[in-house]
Design an enzyme around this catalytic site. Structure first.
Site, PDB file in Angstrom:
ATOM      1  N   LYS A   1      -5.590  -9.076  11.580  1.00  0.00           N
ATOM      2  CA  LYS A   1      -5.472  -7.649  11.303  1.00  0.00           C
ATOM      3  C   LYS A   1      -6.835  -7.142  10.847  1.00  0.00           C
ATOM      4  O   LYS A   1      -7.382  -7.624   9.856  1.00  0.00           O
ATOM      5  CB  LYS A   1      -4.418  -7.391  10.234  1.00  0.00           C
ATOM      6  CG  LYS A   1      -4.359  -5.919   9.829  1.00  0.00           C
ATOM      7  CD  LYS A   1      -3.190  -5.598   8.946  1.00  0.00           C
ATOM      8  CE  LYS A   1      -3.274  -4.142   8.488  1.00  0.00           C
ATOM      9  NZ  LYS A   1      -2.153  -3.733   7.671  1.00  0.00           N
TER      10      LYS A   1
ATOM     11  N   GLU B   1      -7.962 -17.154  10.961  1.00  0.00           N
ATOM     12  CA  GLU B   1      -6.808 -16.533  10.300  1.00  0.00           C
ATOM     13  C   GLU B   1      -5.493 -16.976  10.965  1.00  0.00           C
ATOM     14  O   GLU B   1      -4.504 -17.257  10.286  1.00  0.00           O
ATOM     15  CB  GLU B   1      -6.913 -15.004  10.365  1.00  0.00           C
ATOM     16  CG  GLU B   1      -7.935 -14.400   9.403  1.00  0.00           C
ATOM     17  CD  GLU B   1      -7.415 -14.353   7.971  1.00  0.00           C
ATOM     18  OE1 GLU B   1      -6.330 -14.892   7.688  1.00  0.00           O
ATOM     19  OE2 GLU B   1      -8.109 -13.772   7.118  1.00  0.00           O
TER      20      GLU B   1
ATOM     21  N   TYR C   1       5.013   2.783  18.883  1.00  0.00           N
ATOM     22  CA  TYR C   1       5.728   4.038  18.624  1.00  0.00           C
ATOM     23  C   TYR C   1       6.314   4.614  19.918  1.00  0.00           C
ATOM     24  O   TYR C   1       7.124   5.521  19.888  1.00  0.00           O
ATOM     25  CB  TYR C   1       4.784   5.046  17.947  1.00  0.00           C
ATOM     26  CG  TYR C   1       4.248   4.497  16.645  1.00  0.00           C
ATOM     27  CD1 TYR C   1       5.028   4.535  15.490  1.00  0.00           C
ATOM     28  CD2 TYR C   1       2.996   3.882  16.574  1.00  0.00           C
ATOM     29  CE1 TYR C   1       4.572   3.987  14.296  1.00  0.00           C
ATOM     30  CE2 TYR C   1       2.525   3.334  15.392  1.00  0.00           C
ATOM     31  CZ  TYR C   1       3.319   3.387  14.266  1.00  0.00           C
ATOM     32  OH  TYR C   1       2.879   2.831  13.094  1.00  0.00           O
TER      33      TYR C   1
ATOM     34  N   LYS D   1      -3.698  -6.996  15.595  1.00  0.00           N
ATOM     35  CA  LYS D   1      -3.549  -5.572  15.284  1.00  0.00           C
ATOM     36  C   LYS D   1      -4.922  -4.983  15.014  1.00  0.00           C
ATOM     37  O   LYS D   1      -5.653  -5.546  14.197  1.00  0.00           O
ATOM     38  CB  LYS D   1      -2.661  -5.436  14.060  1.00  0.00           C
ATOM     39  CG  LYS D   1      -2.474  -4.025  13.589  1.00  0.00           C
ATOM     40  CD  LYS D   1      -1.609  -4.002  12.381  1.00  0.00           C
ATOM     41  CE  LYS D   1      -1.587  -2.583  11.862  1.00  0.00           C
ATOM     42  NZ  LYS D   1      -1.372  -2.498  10.477  1.00  0.00           N
TER      43      LYS D   1
ATOM     44  N   ARG E   1      -1.727   6.230   7.816  1.00  0.00           N
ATOM     45  CA  ARG E   1      -1.914   6.426   6.365  1.00  0.00           C
ATOM     46  C   ARG E   1      -1.469   7.813   5.955  1.00  0.00           C
ATOM     47  O   ARG E   1      -1.032   8.029   4.830  1.00  0.00           O
ATOM     48  CB  ARG E   1      -3.361   6.133   5.996  1.00  0.00           C
ATOM     49  CG  ARG E   1      -3.634   4.640   6.176  1.00  0.00           C
ATOM     50  CD  ARG E   1      -5.026   4.229   5.827  1.00  0.00           C
ATOM     51  NE  ARG E   1      -5.217   2.829   6.214  1.00  0.00           N
ATOM     52  CZ  ARG E   1      -6.389   2.224   6.274  1.00  0.00           C
ATOM     53  NH1 ARG E   1      -7.486   2.900   5.942  1.00  0.00           N
ATOM     54  NH2 ARG E   1      -6.483   0.971   6.637  1.00  0.00           N
TER      55      ARG E   1
ATOM     56  N   CYS F   1       0.799  -1.233   0.000  1.00  0.00           N
ATOM     57  CA  CYS F   1       0.000   0.000   0.000  1.00  0.00           C
ATOM     58  C   CYS F   1       0.828   1.277   0.000  1.00  0.00           C
ATOM     59  O   CYS F   1       0.388   2.298  -0.516  1.00  0.00           O
ATOM     60  CB  CYS F   1      -1.024  -0.001   1.134  1.00  0.00           C
ATOM     61  SG  CYS F   1      -0.290  -0.036   2.764  1.00  0.00           S
TER      62      CYS F   1
HETATM   63  C1  PBG Z   1       0.345  -1.663   5.771  1.00  0.00           C
HETATM   64  C2  PBG Z   1       0.254  -1.349   7.208  1.00  0.00           C
HETATM   65  C3  PBG Z   1      -0.625  -0.487   7.868  1.00  0.00           C
HETATM   66  C4  PBG Z   1      -0.228  -0.471   9.202  1.00  0.00           C
HETATM   67  C5  PBG Z   1       0.851  -1.349   9.315  1.00  0.00           C
HETATM   68  N1  PBG Z   1       1.122  -1.888   8.072  1.00  0.00           N
HETATM   69  C6  PBG Z   1      -1.715   0.358   7.344  1.00  0.00           C
HETATM   70  C7  PBG Z   1      -2.967  -0.227   6.877  1.00  0.00           C
HETATM   71  O1  PBG Z   1      -3.172  -1.436   6.876  1.00  0.00           O
HETATM   72  O2  PBG Z   1      -3.786   0.571   6.445  1.00  0.00           O
HETATM   73  C8  PBG Z   1      -0.846   0.346  10.279  1.00  0.00           C
HETATM   74  C9  PBG Z   1       0.085   0.760  11.356  1.00  0.00           C
HETATM   75  C10 PBG Z   1      -0.415   1.855  12.226  1.00  0.00           C
HETATM   76  O3  PBG Z   1      -1.539   2.353  12.113  1.00  0.00           O
HETATM   77  O4  PBG Z   1       0.390   2.231  13.089  1.00  0.00           O
HETATM   78  N2  PBG Z   1      -0.724  -2.349   5.241  1.00  0.00           N
END
Ligand code: PBG
Length: 327
Positions: free
Chosen positions: A194, A232, A312, A247, A204, A121
């Protein structure tokens, strides 16, 4: 009078409270997610994530050194390329931004453990996590590109790969591509459960990866579902995942616990961008105490069953562990 059960007895002294503490944490379980951008001498603050920055490779050492000085020895890299296209070609280019970051970090900080987020992405012009076909992500076609991306990251210096795309079969595809290239011992940490979550909003913005149309609900999970999260996870285990992940973390403690009790693999949880930014914003407004909230969130993730915490706040949490505030 006559009351023998007194839970307060074990709370009566600070030393004792710590002695009987049920959740213990260690800095070695922290992973710091980091954004690397193309260019030189760049350290720009991410507006939706105060205190977090995008670094060009020549500047990322500042943060890497601070982390390792504080005892955080694992980082996960997200690359933000200048050029994005339909096929996400910079995701698997050997001179791509994340590959260059891995090569430099491996050389200059050999003691750090480097993890690659494997997804498309950040690299596609449309912002979706794979190759499009008729307005939706083409699962099976995407697998080949994810596998290429994972191999290119490992060739560049990544010690572990973490697919976050949520395509079916990606763990098996990545595992066999790694093995074919001789990387038998490179672990796969699967973003298994996820969810399609609004908690990713600030990320994003940070990674310039919002989908140009639609959303991610055809591949990321519906957050109403618990048993599907187990499905999953079991699939990823069967496909060869070494670590499974939940996540986001904060609102998903039930799943961290359930997965911890159901599989015999280490369980990671990712405290995502929205969790971080909410704490920052509420603290800046004076509504909560940042450090205490951060610690309580982290402990709750570990209490739920987290073995590896991606956050973070890694550096700040390590400091709190040193101070004995938590841990
Ligand atoms: C990539 C990805 C994302 C996050 C980690 N890997 C964004 C998404 O899936 O839109 C999110 C990490 C965060 O919000 O800290 N796909």
């Amino acid at each position: 009078m006559g009351q023998s059960e007194r839970p307060r007895r074990l709370r009566s002294n600070a030393v004792l409270r710590k002695m009987v503490r049920e959740t213990r944490m260690d800095k070695s379980s922290l992973v710091y997610p980091m954004f690397v951008v193309e260019g030189k001498n760049i350290k720009e603050e991410i507006s939706s994530m105060p205190g977090q920055f995008r670094y060009s490779p020549d500047r990322m050492g500042e943060k890497l050194e601070a982390l390792s000085d504080m005892g955080v020895s694992s980082v996960m890299f997200f690359g933000i390329p200048k050029h994005k296209d339909e096929m996400g070609s910079m995701a698997y280019a050997q001179d791509g931004i994340v590959q260059r970051a891995f090569a430099k970090a491996k050389k200059e900080y050999p003691d750090l453990y480097l993890i690659g987020d494997v997804c498309m992405c950040e690299y596609t012009s449309h912002g979706h996590c794979g190759i499009l076909c008729k307005g939706d992500v083409d699962n099976d076609r995407t697998l080949e590109f994810l596998a290429k991306t994972a191999v290119s990251q490992v060739q560049a210096g990544a010690d572990m790969v973490a697919p976050s795309d949520m395509m079916d079969g990606r763990v098996a595809a990545i595992r066999s591509a790694l093995d074919e290239n001789g990387f038998f011992n490179v672990p796969v940490m699967a973003y298994s459960a996820k969810f399609a979550s609004s908690f990713y909003g600030p990320f994003r913005d940070a990674a310039e990866s919002a989908p140009a149309f639609g959303d991610r609900k055809t591949y990321q999970m519906d957050f109403h579902n618990r048993r599907e999260a187990l499905k999953e996870v079991f699939l990823d285990v069967k496909e060869g995942a070494d670590i499974v992940m939940v996540k986001p973390a904060m609102a998903y403690g039930d799943l961290i616990r359930e997965i911890k009790d159901s599989v015999n693999l280490p369980v990671a949880s990712y405290s995502v961008s929205g969790e971080y930014s909410m704490v920052k914003a509420a603290a800046a407004a004076g509504y909560v105490e940042e450090k205490k909230i951060m610690c309580e969130m982290a402990v709750s993730a570990y209490r739920a069953g987290t073995d590896i915490y991606i956050t973070y706040f890694a550096e700040e949490l390590a400091e709190c562990m040193d101070e004995g505030v938590i841990g």
